[in-house]
Design an enzyme around this catalytic site. Structure first.
Site, PDB file in Angstrom:
ATOM      1  N   SER A 124      12.378  -2.897 -90.751  1.00  0.00           N
ATOM      2  CA  SER A 124      12.084  -2.827 -89.332  1.00  0.00           C
ATOM      3  C   SER A 124      11.799  -1.408 -88.830  1.00  0.00           C
ATOM      4  O   SER A 124      11.219  -1.247 -87.766  1.00  0.00           O
ATOM      5  CB  SER A 124      13.261  -3.398 -88.521  1.00  0.00           C
ATOM      6  OG  SER A 124      14.437  -2.622 -88.752  1.00  0.00           O
ATOM      7  N   LYS A 134      14.179   6.021 -84.027  1.00  0.00           N
ATOM      8  CA  LYS A 134      13.875   4.597 -83.872  1.00  0.00           C
ATOM      9  C   LYS A 134      14.345   4.168 -82.484  1.00  0.00           C
ATOM     10  O   LYS A 134      15.353   4.696 -81.983  1.00  0.00           O
ATOM     11  CB  LYS A 134      14.615   3.832 -84.967  1.00  0.00           C
ATOM     12  CG  LYS A 134      14.301   2.351 -85.077  1.00  0.00           C
ATOM     13  CD  LYS A 134      15.030   1.752 -86.279  1.00  0.00           C
ATOM     14  CE  LYS A 134      14.784   0.278 -86.459  1.00  0.00           C
ATOM     15  NZ  LYS A 134      15.427  -0.257 -87.680  1.00  0.00           N
ATOM     16  N   SER A 189      15.839  -1.842 -94.063  1.00  0.00           N
ATOM     17  CA  SER A 189      14.857  -1.436 -93.051  1.00  0.00           C
ATOM     18  C   SER A 189      14.458   0.026 -93.024  1.00  0.00           C
ATOM     19  O   SER A 189      13.550   0.393 -92.280  1.00  0.00           O
ATOM     20  CB  SER A 189      15.355  -1.811 -91.664  1.00  0.00           C
ATOM     21  OG  SER A 189      14.983  -3.122 -91.395  1.00  0.00           O
TER      22      SER A 189
HETATM   23  N1  GLN Z   1      14.162  -7.262 -93.336  1.00  0.00           N
HETATM   24  C1  GLN Z   1      15.561  -7.447 -93.107  1.00  0.00           C
HETATM   25  C2  GLN Z   1      15.779  -8.377 -91.947  1.00  0.00           C
HETATM   26  O1  GLN Z   1      14.825  -8.836 -91.429  1.00  0.00           O
HETATM   27  C3  GLN Z   1      16.235  -6.149 -92.921  1.00  0.00           C
HETATM   28  C4  GLN Z   1      16.253  -5.645 -91.530  1.00  0.00           C
HETATM   29  C5  GLN Z   1      17.014  -4.371 -91.364  1.00  0.00           C
HETATM   30  O2  GLN Z   1      17.430  -3.721 -92.336  1.00  0.00           O
HETATM   31  N2  GLN Z   1      17.218  -4.006 -90.131  1.00  0.00           N
HETATM   32  O3  GLN Z   1      16.862  -8.668 -91.542  1.00  0.00           O
END
Ligand code: GLN
Length: 485
Positions: free
Chosen positions: A143, A66, A167
């Site tokens: 994400s 990532k 995410s």
């Molecule tokens: N969807 C969650 C957020 O927007 C989780 C994001 C993540 O785990 N990085 O914060």
């Protein structure tokens, strides 16, 4: 050099398939932000694969990172304009360990900007798409959308993502692959750009559990460069814990009553079928309650933006990356023009939200309360799990459950058309309701695919802190179900 074994030749062949998929699909799917030249990947694999005569391990395997893992040979952008050309002077511990284990990093994959989002649409480099749906533009999840997509499209075998509130698991569920979030602090976060450091966890995405285990074995170690890395003493306590053997012992599986929410029919059906299957193997299912689970989402969306607002203060146009042409705004502020131009809407929203929640007026009512809720949720989990929590020396509940199982998301992958129609921002946060509690409590959790192709539903298994091996074993059981054959 000795001639390569059949297993090594298979790795070289596998790398060619990955390269072919990258060449054919990356432009459309927008999976990679930075890609190494194909010949460089090919050469690295050809050098390393022959050293892996068994075909096991990571030697000669193509992987992706990532784009919030710092690398010294490629930019690390966090999918943000502010870091679009940023070259880190050092490498993440996790990336280094994988390279040292012989993995070949093909490139850096797309993500929501600074890991904030659930659909990989908040990115400076164009929305990453879900490879399972070539005819519709469907969400790859976020994400870590690029991580899940790169594995699902067979562009690589393993990808590292980060999971702050789901995410790695959500993209895993949408793309039909495994997404594993270990217990907090097991994998070093050194050199992984922070979103919300008390929740951030490095996660692993792969198409099968053995590959996740192999990768986790390499990464699961103390790192003195990460102040939140779990100490050797606690690691020893974990190693001494009684572990259930899923092949012999009867597992007690909990379904949290609070997780029985408005689910799409296919998700509900998959959940029931997965539980039926585990019951048919002799495991026991019971309903348990974590009453404060309903407060996990508000607590998460107070704590994570608060930490983010502090973490992202360093991107001021002076010390890092992008700087706007206008030097100061009309009030004389040096940072505002850069931060306005360089951060996307979602990141700006969270910085504002977090700054507000940390302000003198809101701190007591919001931030402090959210921290208390977080502690209550942790206590409630400790009350229902059979295993003690080694971090807090809790006794464990003798009649408690070994694992909790529920879906990873309320629906399968939505299309971007559907996402655009939903203009209510907080609505898009609701989807995280099934994932954030594991982060608040630091628990290990994995999303396992149930079903095939476009019909895949993510089934989530999680357990007490330190029970990482157990949830991987349960994920393997789920993978053996006839529907996944
Ligand atoms: N969807 C969650 C957020 O927007 C989780 C994001 C993540 O785990 N990085 O914060």
């Amino acid at each position: 050099m000795a001639s390569p074994s059949p297993a090594s030749l298979a790795l070289i062949k596998r790398a060619e398939i990955c390269l072919q998929n990258i060449a054919q699909r990356n432009n459309t799917l927008k999976t990679f932000i930075t890609l190494k030249p194909a010949d460089q990947i090919r050469n690295e694999v050809r050098q390393l694969a022959p050293l892996n005569s068994s075909g096991h391990g990571l030697q000669g395997r193509v992987i992706s990172l990532k784009d919030n893992f710092c690398t010294t040979d490629m930019p690390t952008t966090c999918a943000s304009k502010v870091l679009k050309d940023y070259m880190s002077p050092f490498e993440s511990t996790a990336g280094r360990l994988l390279r040292n284990a012989g993995a070949v990093v093909a490139g850096k994959v797309n993500m929501d900007e600074f890991a904030m989002g659930s659909n990989n649409n908040h990115t400076y480099f164009g929305t990453a798409l879900n490879p399972l749906f070539p005819d519709t533009e469907a969400s790859a999840g976020g994400s870590s959308g690029g991580s899940a997509a790169s594995v699902a499209a067979d562009m690589c075998d393993v990808s590292l993502g980060t999971d702050t509130g789901g995410s790695v698991r959500l993209p895993g569920a949408y793309c039909g692959v495994f997404g594993f979030k270990p217990s907090y602090g097991m994998i070093s976060r050194h050199g992984v750009i922070a979103y919300a450091q008390s929740l951030d966890t490095v996660g692993i995405v792969a198409k099968n559990v053995p590959l996740i285990e192999t990768t986790f074995d390499v990464l699961n170690q103390y790192d003195e460069a990460d102040p939140t890395s779990i100490s050797p003493v606690v690691r020893q306590k974990i190693a001494n814990m009684d572990q259930k053997d899923v092949a012999k012992d009867k597992l007690r599986i909990g379904i949290m009553k609070e997780a029985i929410i408005d689910l799409s029919p296919e998700v509900r059906e998959a959940w029931i079928n997965a539980l039926d299957y585990l019951q048919s193997l002799g495991h026991e299912v019971s309903v348990v309650s974590v009453p404060s689970l309903k407060h996990s989402l508000p607590a998460y969306f107070i704590i994570s933006p608060a930490e983010a607002s502090s973490n992202l203060a360093r991107y001021d146009g002076v010390r890092y990356g992008f700087r706007a042409d206008v030097d100061r705004d009309e009030t004389g502020n040096l940072y505002a023009p850069t931060r306005t131009a360089a951060f996307g809407k979602e990141v700006q929203r969270r910085i504002l939200l977090g700054t507000y929640n940390l302000s003198a007026g809101a701190y007591g009512n919001h931030f402090e309360k959210a921290q208390k809720v977080r502690r209550i949720i942790l206590d409630e989990f400790n009350d229902i799990f059979a295993t003690p929590n080694v971090l807090y020396d809790t006794p464990g509940c003798p009649s408690g459950v070994d694992v909790l199982i529920h879906p990873t998301s309320r629906t399968t992958a939505p299309t971007h058309e559907e996402i655009k129609q939903n203009t209510n921002v907080t609505d898009s946060y609701i989807n995280d309701v099934l994932t954030v509690s594991a982060n608040l409590a630091g628990l290990p959790a994995i999303s396992a695919p149930w079903g095939k192709g476009q019909d895949t539903v993510g089934i989530q298994v999680y357990s007490q802190f330190g029970n990482d091996k157990l949830i991987l074993d349960v994920a393997k059981l789920l993978d053996q179900a006839p529907i996944n054959k």
